[in-house]
Motif scaffolding. Structure first.
Motif, short mmCIF file in Angstrom:
data_model
loop_
_atom_site.label_atom_id
_atom_site.label_comp_id
_atom_site.label_asym_id
_atom_site.label_seq_id
_atom_site.Cartn_x
_atom_site.Cartn_y
_atom_site.Cartn_z
N THR A 277 -10.31 5.56 1.52
CA THR A 277 -9.33 4.82 0.60
C THR A 277 -8.17 4.29 1.35
N SER A 278 -7.93 3.06 1.20
CA SER A 278 -6.74 2.23 1.78
C SER A 278 -6.01 1.46 0.63
N GLN A 279 -4.71 1.48 0.76
CA GLN A 279 -3.98 1.22 -0.35
C GLN A 279 -3.05 0.08 0.55
N PRO A 280 -3.29 -1.23 0.21
CA PRO A 280 -2.33 -2.21 0.69
C PRO A 280 -0.98 -2.02 0.23
N PRO A 281 -0.20 -2.48 1.08
CA PRO A 281 1.36 -2.31 0.82
C PRO A 281 1.60 -3.00 -0.40
N THR A 282 2.59 -2.59 -1.33
CA THR A 282 2.84 -3.51 -2.38
C THR A 282 4.18 -3.94 -2.20
N LEU A 283 4.46 -5.12 -2.75
CA LEU A 283 5.92 -5.62 -2.65
C LEU A 283 6.88 -4.55 -2.82
N GLU A 284 6.79 -3.69 -3.58
CA GLU A 284 7.65 -2.61 -3.80
C GLU A 284 7.97 -1.96 -2.47
N GLU A 285 6.88 -1.64 -1.78
CA GLU A 285 7.13 -1.10 -0.56
C GLU A 285 7.78 -2.09 0.34
#
Lengths: 308, 550
Positions: A277-285
């Motif tokens: 599973t990969s999680q794209p970076p959120t704007l929050e990060e």
């Protein structure tokens, strides 16, 4: 593509405080541009300079091809503004305030005015001082959205709105975008910006620290990977751009700089990939990465804090 | 652990008792908070009033060195015209410095303290509530009546302090004044201040808006002044309805009666009790009158910056217009008393020729006071430009296709046009009743000229404020100093006999002898040019500076 807002090297000081410190900001015509930053970073000051309410100490500011200070009146016919903290006249009704602001701008679209009042569920007969914060915000939003202009300048426009009204607002901005109009949306609500904006600029201490499309900005940050493999992964820490690596038996979790994503995933694949599973970076990060050190200095730890 | 905490220690028990609380809980904290907020404002008010009175006393022996000089002054006072303006002349047989102080100063000190009390009281009650700050405090441990009680304590306390300082310092400044009488003088002035502290407490409950509450309070001061004016000249019973009348009926420095002040005390208790009763019944933020829904659409006139300025200032202007009309009508009606007085008094007739000069002098004074009032209106109106800016309401307007110049000019038009209207309406009121009383219609024309001439001076005051708003907005309230100067020189000039130049630089001097005397045409022209220049500077400055909210 033409430029609706072009700000270069703008400095604005209040006494000894340098509110804007060489700010650059470009917004193309027809885009919804997110203007992100925490309280006190200079968002409202920038907007006031754009509106000709404040005069920049140095630098150049172009708005819709004109100078916001010298050509204020002509430019204001072509834009609408919603302040972050709406103050209404206590003895004027909301309807009167909407009409007044619309007329002073050069006219309102009657049909849209009525439509917006219904969609925002706003009672226009109440006096200014009896409105709640959210309703005052709605008055300003209706006045702005009902006018026939090219550019919307919104300073934290959803503060005080309930989630239902936020959804209405999102709809309205989408329609606005479909008409090919430009929006500058200042906010610290990342989900809102992520949902609405084509491009984003992040301001910090009076300077733009990051600017680009969401895709471009994501490129600058890290993706979180979680993988299960047939054999325990080794040697990952030798690769460049790997952070927060945790190897636990056959499971591996790490963050990787987006530029190094390809190499890292290839390396993991070599150990018999079973799930990924990969999680794209959120704007929050993204946001926290730029302010993480401030938070860390204050003793707040964050996952994306990048305090390495 | 639970066993030990179940048994409250003495300190905890005390804390629990406090938790019960009363409607006055937290009053002490709010008092300290008000004192902290007004740590500059209060000393300025107290210092200005005390020093103003005490500082003027040493000039008495210089201006009126002999008993004959004082007696001449007394003879000048004892007529309906002067009585209407200051109060009943007493002790004129033997016009001591004490009698002089009481007759010539007391009423003005009392009015100043009354206005101070209304302004401060509303500032700490309704104004706080209107901005929503009261809500924040009331959500904490704070009794319902703590706010009003604390504000009343501070403002009444300031009045008492002024009274005590006057009592202590006046004898030191002028030997002839005894300590006991001076204390009564201080108490009389304080009594008026305290009554209007109560009035402020009440008006703050009645309306939702601080501006309206202050306006009502100031109107009450005007009514109290007018009641005693009409009462002192004619039906004395009316004077007994006025707190200012009560203070004057102490006959301080002559008979030293303390008992009239009991009336003030009683009225104050009544006013505060009423304010408390309303507070107990109403919501936070609400007034007695509930707001009704208004129009969902703006009228055609609300389409321009001027339309907005007029709409915002309409209520204020209507209030002032009615006030000045009544003021003019009331004072004009006294003209017949003056005429009667002169015709009955043959020695005065020999001295003055006929009643004309006394009536002219009286009307000149009344028109001058109208000009001072119109200037006060003009200042409140032009200050609206600044408050719209600081309250953040100018920003959305200036973000539309409205230029800075047009926005500022529209408020200036209201201030300038409104003050002209006030002068004309006041003059009209004075003219109507005076013409009937004197059976002489020609007075209209002369009053019209006087009103117009004074308007130029009024406009100059407005223009000073406009220039400050353009160049140094934080200092704009200094314009009140200009107005205060005009009041002191204009109203007390006859008594103090200031040097010529002191009188001449007042914006209200050029037309001060109209309708009877000559107009200082050159001065009026100079003032007009100066006013235009200052207005222009103000507009230019407002166009060039940043919009600020502090």
């Amino acid at each position: 593509m033409t430029t609706a807002i072009d700000v270069a090297g703008v400095v604005k000081t209040f006494g000894t405080v340098r509110a804007l410190d060489g700010l650059d900001l470009r917004v193309s015509t027809g885009e919804v541009h997110g203007f992100l930053g925490p309280n006190g970073a200079g968002k409202s000051t920038t907007i006031r300079v754009l509106l000709g309410l404040l005069r920049a100490d140095s630098g150049t500011v172009r708005l819709l091809g004109g100078d916001p200070w010298d050509d204020a009146v002509a430019l204001h016919r072509r834009l609408a503004y919603v302040p972050g903290d709406v103050n209404l006249w206590p003895n004027l009704t909301g309807g009167e305030a909407i009409d007044l602001l619309g007329r002073l701008r050069g006219g309102l679209d009657e049909k849209r005015r009525q439509d917006l009042l219904e969609r925002f569920d706003l009672d226009p007969t109440k006096k200014g001082r009896t409105y709640s914060k959210g309703n005052r915000q709605k008055v300003a939003l209706v006045a702005a959205l009902a006018s026939d202009v090219e550019l919307l300048i919104l300073d934290e426009p959803t503060s005080g709105l309930d989630p239902l009204m936020e959804a209405v607002f999102t709809e309205c901005i989408d329609e606005w975008k479909d008409d090919g109009k430009t929006v500058l949306l200042s906010s610290h609500i990342l989900a809102e910006v992520e949902k609405l904006c084509d491009r984003v600029s992040i301001i910090r201490a009076g300077t733009i620290v990051e600017s680009g499309t969401l895709a471009e900005l994501r490129h600058l940050t890290r993706t979180s990977i979680h993988a299960e493999t047939a054999r325990a992964v080794t040697g990952l820490d030798q690769l460049p751009g790997i952070h927060d690596l945790v190897v636990e038996d056959h499971r591996v979790t790490f963050d990787v700089d987006t530029a190094q994503l390809d190499g890292a995933v290839k390396h993991v694949t070599g150990f018999g990939l079973q799930s990924l599973t990969s999680q794209p970076p959120t704007l929050e990060e993204l946001f926290l990465r730029h302010y993480g050190d401030e938070l860390a200095a204050e003793g707040v730890t964050t996952e994306a804090g990048a305090v390495s | 652990m639970s066993v030990t905490t179940a048994e409250p220690r003495p300190r905890q028990r005390a804390a629990q008792r406090r938790q019960g609380g009363t409607t006055l809980t937290g009053t002490g904290t709010v008092i300290r908070f008000i004192l902290r907020r007004d740590r500059v404002r209060l000393p300025i008010w107290i210092g200005a009033i005390v020093l103003g009175v005490v500082g003027s006393l040493p000039t008495f022996p210089e201006t009126y060195p002999t008993a004959a000089d004082r007696q001449a002054r007394a003879d000048l006072l004892d007529n309906p015209a002067t009585i209407a303006l200051t109060g009943p002349a007493y002790g004129t047989d033997n016009y001591t410095f004490g009698a002089m102080t009481a007759n010539e100063l007391l009423v003005w000190v009392a009015i100043t303290m009354a206005l101070m009390s209304v302004l401060l009281m509303v500032r700490h009650t309704r104004a706080e509530e209107e901005t929503g700050r009261t809500e924040l405090l009331r959500a904490a441990v704070l009794g319902r009546h703590a706010g009003t009680t604390a504000a009343f304590t501070v403002v009444a306390g300031a009045n008492v302090l002024i009274g005590l300082l006057l009592g202590a310092l006046m004898p030191a400044a002028l030997d002839e004044l005894s300590m006991s009488s001076s204390l009564l003088f201080g108490a009389a002035a304080t009594s008026v201040g305290v009554v209007f502290t109560g009035v402020g407490a009440l008006t703050a409950q009645v309306t939702e808006h601080a501006r309206a509450a202050t306006g009502l309070g100031a109107a009450a001061v005007g009514v109290a002044f007018a009641l005693r004016a009409i009462g002192d000249v004619g039906t004395e019973a009316l004077s007994w309805l006025s707190p200012i009348g009560w203070a004057q009926r102490t006959r301080v420095y002559v008979d030293d009666r303390w008992w009239p002040l009991l009336l003030s005390l009683g009225l104050t208790v009544l006013l505060v009790a009423l304010a408390f009763a309303i507070t107990s019944r109403r919501d936070v933020g609400a007034g007695v009158i509930q707001p009704r829904p208004g129009s969902p659409r703006a009228g055609a006139r609300l389409s321009t910056p001027l339309g907005l300025a007029v709409r915002l200032q309409r209520g204020n202007l209507i209030g002032w217009t009615v006030g000045l009309l009544v003021f003019g009508l009331a004072y004009g009606s006294l003209a017949s008393s003056i005429e009667e007085f002169v015709s009955e008094n043959s020695t005065l007739q020999d001295f003055l020729g006929d009643s004309d000069s006394l009536i002219d002098g009286f009307m000149a004074m009344v028109v001058m006071m109208m000009a001072l009032l119109a200037a006060a209106y003009g200042l409140t109106a032009v200050l609206r430009l600044r408050s719209e800016e600081t309250m953040g309401r100018a920003e959305p307007v200036l973000a539309t296709a409205v230029s800075r110049t047009r926005f500022a000019a529209s408020h200036l038009v209201v201030a300038l046009g409104g003050s002209l209207l006030l002068m004309l309406v006041g003059g009209l009121g004075l003219g109507i009743t005076a013409a009937i009383a004197l059976d002489d219609g020609s007075v209209f024309g002369r009053l019209f000229v006087a009103a117009l001439a004074h308007t130029v001076g009024v406009w100059l005051v407005v223009a000073v404020a406009a220039a400050l708003i353009g160049l140094a907005p934080q200092l704009v309230h200094l314009t009140w100093v200009v107005l205060t100067y005009g009041v002191v020189v204009g109203v007390l000039g006859g008594f103090f006999q200031f040097p010529d130049w002191v009188t001449k630089i007042s914006p209200f001097d050029a037309a001060s002898t109209l309708p009877g005397g000559d107009l200082g045409t050159v001065a009026v022209v100079i003032m007009g040019v100066l006013a235009v220049a200052l207005l222009w500077i103000g507009l230019l400055g407002f166009r060039r500076r940043d919009l600020t909210t502090t």
